[in-house]
Write a protein that holds these residues in place. Structure first.
Motif, PDB file in Angstrom:
ATOM      1  N   PHE A  32     -20.214  82.762  25.797  1.00  0.00           N
ATOM      2  CA  PHE A  32     -19.077  81.833  25.732  1.00  0.00           C
ATOM      3  C   PHE A  32     -17.800  82.524  26.207  1.00  0.00           C
ATOM      4  O   PHE A  32     -17.011  81.951  26.953  1.00  0.00           O
ATOM      5  CB  PHE A  32     -18.853  81.318  24.304  1.00  0.00           C
ATOM      6  CG  PHE A  32     -19.837  80.295  23.857  1.00  0.00           C
ATOM      7  CD1 PHE A  32     -19.994  79.090  24.525  1.00  0.00           C
ATOM      8  CD2 PHE A  32     -20.617  80.516  22.728  1.00  0.00           C
ATOM      9  CE1 PHE A  32     -20.902  78.142  24.092  1.00  0.00           C
ATOM     10  CE2 PHE A  32     -21.526  79.571  22.285  1.00  0.00           C
ATOM     11  CZ  PHE A  32     -21.670  78.391  22.976  1.00  0.00           C
ATOM     12  N   GLN A  33     -17.602  83.751  25.749  1.00  0.00           N
ATOM     13  CA  GLN A  33     -16.413  84.502  26.148  1.00  0.00           C
ATOM     14  C   GLN A  33     -16.416  84.777  27.650  1.00  0.00           C
ATOM     15  O   GLN A  33     -15.374  84.724  28.304  1.00  0.00           O
ATOM     16  CB  GLN A  33     -16.312  85.812  25.365  1.00  0.00           C
ATOM     17  CG  GLN A  33     -16.055  85.630  23.889  1.00  0.00           C
ATOM     18  CD  GLN A  33     -14.754  84.933  23.577  1.00  0.00           C
ATOM     19  OE1 GLN A  33     -13.780  85.021  24.322  1.00  0.00           O
ATOM     20  NE2 GLN A  33     -14.724  84.202  22.481  1.00  0.00           N
ATOM     21  N   GLU A  34     -17.585  85.060  28.192  1.00  0.00           N
ATOM     22  CA  GLU A  34     -17.710  85.320  29.626  1.00  0.00           C
ATOM     23  C   GLU A  34     -17.310  84.083  30.440  1.00  0.00           C
ATOM     24  O   GLU A  34     -16.553  84.187  31.406  1.00  0.00           O
ATOM     25  CB  GLU A  34     -19.162  85.711  29.929  1.00  0.00           C
ATOM     26  CG  GLU A  34     -19.439  86.092  31.351  1.00  0.00           C
ATOM     27  CD  GLU A  34     -20.914  86.441  31.544  1.00  0.00           C
ATOM     28  OE1 GLU A  34     -21.463  86.078  32.591  1.00  0.00           O
ATOM     29  OE2 GLU A  34     -21.505  87.078  30.641  1.00  0.00           O
TER      30      GLU A  34
ATOM     31  N   TRP B 215     -13.157  80.954  33.509  1.00  0.00           N
ATOM     32  CA  TRP B 215     -12.323  79.760  33.568  1.00  0.00           C
ATOM     33  C   TRP B 215     -10.849  80.121  33.561  1.00  0.00           C
ATOM     34  O   TRP B 215     -10.065  79.576  34.331  1.00  0.00           O
ATOM     35  CB  TRP B 215     -12.643  78.823  32.411  1.00  0.00           C
ATOM     36  CG  TRP B 215     -13.910  78.051  32.590  1.00  0.00           C
ATOM     37  CD1 TRP B 215     -14.744  78.079  33.669  1.00  0.00           C
ATOM     38  CD2 TRP B 215     -14.483  77.140  31.675  1.00  0.00           C
ATOM     39  NE1 TRP B 215     -15.808  77.238  33.452  1.00  0.00           N
ATOM     40  CE2 TRP B 215     -15.675  76.648  32.254  1.00  0.00           C
ATOM     41  CE3 TRP B 215     -14.111  76.696  30.412  1.00  0.00           C
ATOM     42  CZ2 TRP B 215     -16.486  75.725  31.611  1.00  0.00           C
ATOM     43  CZ3 TRP B 215     -14.924  75.770  29.772  1.00  0.00           C
ATOM     44  CH2 TRP B 215     -16.087  75.298  30.369  1.00  0.00           C
ATOM     45  N   ASN B 216     -10.474  81.034  32.679  1.00  0.00           N
ATOM     46  CA  ASN B 216      -9.066  81.439  32.617  1.00  0.00           C
ATOM     47  C   ASN B 216      -8.619  82.105  33.908  1.00  0.00           C
ATOM     48  O   ASN B 216      -7.491  81.928  34.349  1.00  0.00           O
ATOM     49  CB  ASN B 216      -8.821  82.362  31.424  1.00  0.00           C
ATOM     50  CG  ASN B 216      -8.642  81.589  30.146  1.00  0.00           C
ATOM     51  OD1 ASN B 216      -8.008  80.542  30.126  1.00  0.00           O
ATOM     52  ND2 ASN B 216      -9.227  82.078  29.074  1.00  0.00           N
ATOM     53  N   ALA B 217      -9.506  82.859  34.522  1.00  0.00           N
ATOM     54  CA  ALA B 217      -9.167  83.524  35.790  1.00  0.00           C
ATOM     55  C   ALA B 217      -8.912  82.514  36.892  1.00  0.00           C
ATOM     56  O   ALA B 217      -8.121  82.760  37.800  1.00  0.00           O
ATOM     57  CB  ALA B 217     -10.289  84.481  36.198  1.00  0.00           C
ATOM     58  N   ARG B 218      -9.575  81.375  36.849  1.00  0.00           N
ATOM     59  CA  ARG B 218      -9.403  80.342  37.873  1.00  0.00           C
ATOM     60  C   ARG B 218      -8.396  79.283  37.437  1.00  0.00           C
ATOM     61  O   ARG B 218      -8.224  78.285  38.105  1.00  0.00           O
ATOM     62  CB  ARG B 218     -10.752  79.656  38.136  1.00  0.00           C
ATOM     63  CG  ARG B 218     -11.812  80.547  38.708  1.00  0.00           C
ATOM     64  CD  ARG B 218     -11.753  80.717  40.201  1.00  0.00           C
ATOM     65  NE  ARG B 218     -11.904  79.486  40.937  1.00  0.00           N
ATOM     66  CZ  ARG B 218     -13.062  78.974  41.339  1.00  0.00           C
ATOM     67  NH1 ARG B 218     -14.179  79.595  41.062  1.00  0.00           N
ATOM     68  NH2 ARG B 218     -13.087  77.859  42.018  1.00  0.00           N
ATOM     69  N   ASN B 219      -7.751  79.500  36.316  1.00  0.00           N
ATOM     70  CA  ASN B 219      -6.874  78.492  35.740  1.00  0.00           C
ATOM     71  C   ASN B 219      -5.426  78.690  36.162  1.00  0.00           C
ATOM     72  O   ASN B 219      -4.513  78.507  35.382  1.00  0.00           O
ATOM     73  CB  ASN B 219      -6.998  78.529  34.210  1.00  0.00           C
ATOM     74  CG  ASN B 219      -6.447  77.278  33.582  1.00  0.00           C
ATOM     75  OD1 ASN B 219      -6.274  76.258  34.236  1.00  0.00           O
ATOM     76  ND2 ASN B 219      -6.166  77.345  32.297  1.00  0.00           N
TER      77      ASN B 219
END
Length: 193
Positions: A61-63, A68-72
């Motif tokens: 889940f963390q991965e 997602w955060n990196a592409r956000n």
């Protein structure tokens, strides 16, 4: 060998077994043999097999959330929302056993909608709900409960992936990705402002 190093080797080995054959292939005996310790030594680091499997799920889940955060970032919230859904598909196809265990199997520790999600206990859906809320504030998505909309998006993408992986599409991966994108666009058109 230090305890953290041993715990990390146990975890890496368990994940490799999991990736190859699913949760059924993760046994204390197989892990111990690969790591070079006794099966009982594993219990110094993980209380039981279920705790080890839970850790693998939590890490996955963390991965996903990190991806997602990196592409956000970027200015177009709809493009960011689509990027998040693409990462979900990429993860499902690259890590099918982890995906199934994390998102498709009944687990005692699984988060439940709506309480756990509204309390922001989901590292993955938090990202989606935040982008949905931002898209609503920017006037790109209709007003409504951001968590309900995030769950609708997740159910849509998860359902498509589950059907594809179950052989319900005659498409190859490239064709399925094209269908997936078009289907997401239809959903977003329907909830767009």
């Amino acid at each position: 060998m230090s305890a953290p190093a041993t715990a990390e080797r146990i975890l890496r080995t368990a994940r490799a077994l999991f990736e190859r054959g699913g949760a059924e292939s993760v046994s204390m005996r197989a892990i111990a043999k690969a790591v070079g310790i006794t099966p009982m030594a594993i219990y110094r680091h993980f209380p039981n097999r279920e705790a080890l499997l839970q850790r693998i799920s939590d890490d996955s889940f963390q991965e996903i959330a990190r991806h997602w955060n990196a592409r956000n970032d970027g200015s177009d919230v709809i493009a960011r929302l689509l990027a998040v859904q693409r990462i979900y598909l990429d993860y499902a196809l690259a890590h099918p056993h982890l995906f199934d265990h994390a998102f498709s199997m009944r687990r005692e520790q699984a988060r439940r909608y709506p309480e756990d999600f509204r309390a922001r206990r989901s590292p993955t859906l938090n990202v989606v709900a935040d982008v949905v809320l931002e898209a609503q504030q920017a006037g790109r998505l209709r007003a409504g409960d951001a968590w309900d909309i995030a769950m609708t998006l997740w159910a849509h993408t998860h359902g498509l992936i589950a059907l594809y992986r179950a052989g319900r599409f005659s498409y190859d991966e490239r064709e399925f990705r094209r269908f997936y994108e078009a289907s997401l666009q239809r959903l977003l058109d329907g909830i767009g402002a």
